[in-house]
Design an enzyme around this catalytic site. Structure first.
Site, PDB file in Angstrom:
ATOM      1  N   PHE A 174       0.934  -1.233  -0.015  1.00  0.00           N
ATOM      2  CA  PHE A 174      -0.019   0.107  -0.016  1.00  0.00           C
ATOM      3  C   PHE A 174       0.842   1.193   0.047  1.00  0.00           C
ATOM      4  O   PHE A 174       1.752   1.416   0.881  1.00  0.00           O
ATOM      5  CB  PHE A 174      -0.943  -0.022   1.262  1.00  0.00           C
ATOM      6  CG  PHE A 174      -1.914   0.944   1.333  1.00  0.00           C
ATOM      7  CD1 PHE A 174      -2.739   1.347  -0.041  1.00  0.00           C
ATOM      8  CD2 PHE A 174      -2.328   1.294   2.581  1.00  0.00           C
ATOM      9  CE1 PHE A 174      -3.865   2.101   0.336  1.00  0.00           C
ATOM     10  CE2 PHE A 174      -3.544   2.344   2.652  1.00  0.00           C
ATOM     11  CZ  PHE A 174      -4.204   2.552   1.350  1.00  0.00           C
ATOM     12  N   ALA A 175       0.903   2.200  -0.986  1.00  0.00           N
ATOM     13  CA  ALA A 175       1.611   3.343  -1.094  1.00  0.00           C
ATOM     14  C   ALA A 175       1.242   4.248  -0.179  1.00  0.00           C
ATOM     15  O   ALA A 175      -0.076   4.699   0.112  1.00  0.00           O
ATOM     16  CB  ALA A 175       1.334   3.790  -2.602  1.00  0.00           C
ATOM     17  N   THR A 176       2.149   5.143   0.300  1.00  0.00           N
ATOM     18  CA  THR A 176       1.755   5.982   1.151  1.00  0.00           C
ATOM     19  C   THR A 176       0.841   7.184   0.702  1.00  0.00           C
ATOM     20  O   THR A 176       0.097   7.838   1.273  1.00  0.00           O
ATOM     21  CB  THR A 176       3.199   7.025   1.587  1.00  0.00           C
ATOM     22  OG1 THR A 176       4.058   5.820   2.392  1.00  0.00           O
ATOM     23  CG2 THR A 176       2.766   8.005   2.609  1.00  0.00           C
ATOM     24  N   MET A 225      -2.233   5.865   0.884  1.00  0.00           N
ATOM     25  CA  MET A 225      -2.985   5.893   2.511  1.00  0.00           C
ATOM     26  C   MET A 225      -3.306   7.269   2.689  1.00  0.00           C
ATOM     27  O   MET A 225      -4.387   7.387   3.611  1.00  0.00           O
ATOM     28  CB  MET A 225      -1.594   5.504   3.406  1.00  0.00           C
ATOM     29  CG  MET A 225      -2.035   5.112   4.796  1.00  0.00           C
ATOM     30  SD  MET A 225      -0.588   5.050   6.046  1.00  0.00           S
ATOM     31  CE  MET A 225      -0.712   6.919   6.179  1.00  0.00           C
ATOM     32  N   VAL A 226      -2.636   8.505   2.334  1.00  0.00           N
ATOM     33  CA  VAL A 226      -2.823   9.649   2.734  1.00  0.00           C
ATOM     34  C   VAL A 226      -4.130   9.955   2.120  1.00  0.00           C
ATOM     35  O   VAL A 226      -4.995  10.625   2.667  1.00  0.00           O
ATOM     36  CB  VAL A 226      -1.679  10.700   2.467  1.00  0.00           C
ATOM     37  CG1 VAL A 226      -2.355  12.107   2.313  1.00  0.00           C
ATOM     38  CG2 VAL A 226      -0.430  10.382   3.148  1.00  0.00           C
ATOM     39  N   GLY A 227      -4.548   9.616   0.696  1.00  0.00           N
ATOM     40  CA  GLY A 227      -5.757   9.772   0.180  1.00  0.00           C
ATOM     41  C   GLY A 227      -6.794   9.178   0.824  1.00  0.00           C
ATOM     42  O   GLY A 227      -7.797  10.039   0.986  1.00  0.00           O
ATOM     43  N   GLU A 236      -7.958  11.237   4.035  1.00  0.00           N
ATOM     44  CA  GLU A 236      -8.463  12.379   3.605  1.00  0.00           C
ATOM     45  C   GLU A 236     -10.182  12.022   3.420  1.00  0.00           C
ATOM     46  O   GLU A 236     -11.157  12.751   3.936  1.00  0.00           O
ATOM     47  CB  GLU A 236      -8.077  13.051   2.448  1.00  0.00           C
ATOM     48  CG  GLU A 236      -6.785  14.038   2.600  1.00  0.00           C
ATOM     49  CD  GLU A 236      -6.443  14.783   1.622  1.00  0.00           C
ATOM     50  OE1 GLU A 236      -7.087  15.839   1.192  1.00  0.00           O
ATOM     51  OE2 GLU A 236      -5.801  14.163   0.384  1.00  0.00           O
ATOM     52  N   GLY A 276      -8.754  19.606   1.244  1.00  0.00           N
ATOM     53  CA  GLY A 276      -7.589  19.519   2.086  1.00  0.00           C
ATOM     54  C   GLY A 276      -6.633  20.508   2.064  1.00  0.00           C
ATOM     55  O   GLY A 276      -6.432  21.018   1.191  1.00  0.00           O
ATOM     56  N   HIS A 322       3.833   6.884   7.962  1.00  0.00           N
ATOM     57  CA  HIS A 322       3.274   5.678   7.585  1.00  0.00           C
ATOM     58  C   HIS A 322       4.421   4.717   7.945  1.00  0.00           C
ATOM     59  O   HIS A 322       5.520   4.710   7.400  1.00  0.00           O
ATOM     60  CB  HIS A 322       3.375   5.626   5.692  1.00  0.00           C
ATOM     61  CG  HIS A 322       2.763   4.469   5.196  1.00  0.00           C
ATOM     62  ND1 HIS A 322       2.757   4.263   3.786  1.00  0.00           N
ATOM     63  CD2 HIS A 322       2.276   3.359   5.872  1.00  0.00           C
ATOM     64  CE1 HIS A 322       2.136   3.220   3.445  1.00  0.00           C
ATOM     65  NE2 HIS A 322       1.883   2.538   4.640  1.00  0.00           N
ATOM     66  N   THR A 323       4.153   3.906   8.808  1.00  0.00           N
ATOM     67  CA  THR A 323       5.249   3.100   9.507  1.00  0.00           C
ATOM     68  C   THR A 323       5.162   1.545   9.140  1.00  0.00           C
ATOM     69  O   THR A 323       6.207   0.848   9.891  1.00  0.00           O
ATOM     70  CB  THR A 323       4.874   3.310  11.165  1.00  0.00           C
ATOM     71  OG1 THR A 323       3.541   2.970  11.484  1.00  0.00           O
ATOM     72  CG2 THR A 323       4.988   4.832  11.469  1.00  0.00           C
ATOM     73  N   ARG A 379      -9.111  20.286   6.818  1.00  0.00           N
ATOM     74  CA  ARG A 379      -9.934  20.581   5.747  1.00  0.00           C
ATOM     75  C   ARG A 379     -10.637  21.726   6.079  1.00  0.00           C
ATOM     76  O   ARG A 379     -11.050  22.112   7.155  1.00  0.00           O
ATOM     77  CB  ARG A 379     -10.834  19.437   5.517  1.00  0.00           C
ATOM     78  CG  ARG A 379     -10.375  18.352   5.309  1.00  0.00           C
ATOM     79  CD  ARG A 379     -11.543  17.182   4.847  1.00  0.00           C
ATOM     80  NE  ARG A 379     -11.922  17.188   3.422  1.00  0.00           N
ATOM     81  CZ  ARG A 379     -10.979  16.990   2.250  1.00  0.00           C
ATOM     82  NH1 ARG A 379      -9.995  16.422   2.285  1.00  0.00           N
ATOM     83  NH2 ARG A 379     -11.312  17.468   1.177  1.00  0.00           N
TER      84      ARG A 379
END
Length: 146
Positions: A40-42, A45-47, A50, A69, A76-77, A120
């Site tokens: 899973f791409a950062t 993950m951020v999207g 949001e 936003g 992301h750990t 937001r």
């Protein structure tokens, strides 16, 4: 806003990671991205964080309002594999007029994978789109589809 949103309000959203939301898919034209395993791409993950905050805010918005936003500060750990479920827990931590701040925590099937803050702003959608159209005109690019 239809109803005020209050500090302490929470929202949970789950997302099953599909195979096309992995690191190599963020920029397929990048050789560097292609060297990273299919996790899973950062960026995604951020999207999705949001998205969870947008869901939390939606019941409070009036017709004709939207949110955008303004700030993201998320770690992301841990790697999450396609097919795993990510759970986002969002808690309103601050309300500054039309700007809403959330504390966000993300967990997959094995435990925590990230945390941080997201802000937001609540906007009039037509006014926002008019501003986008103005920037498109200034840049000489096509107007944004509605």
């Amino acid at each position: 806003m239809r109803t005020p949103i209050a500090v302490g309000e929470t929202h949970t959203m789950t997302y099953v990671v599909p195979d096309n939301r992995c690191v190599p898919d963020v920029f397929p034209e990048s050789p560097e991205f292609q060297t990273v395993p299919r996790v899973f791409a950062t960026a995604y993950m951020v999207g999705a964080a949001e998205w969870a905050c947008m869901e939390a805010l939606r019941p409070h918005l009036e017709d004709g309002e939207t949110s955008v936003g303004m700030h993201v500060d998320l770690s992301h750990t841990a790697a999450t594999l396609p097919g795993m479920t990510v759970r986002y827990e969002c808690t309103v931590s601050q309300v500054e007029g039309r700007t809403i701040w959330w504390d966000v925590q993300a967990f997959d099937d094995l435990g925590p994978i990230g945390s941080g803050r997201h802000a937001r702003a609540v906007l009039d959608q037509e006014r926002f789109l008019a501003g986008v159209d103005k920037r498109a005109d200034q840049a000489g690019v096509s107007r944004v589809p509605r």
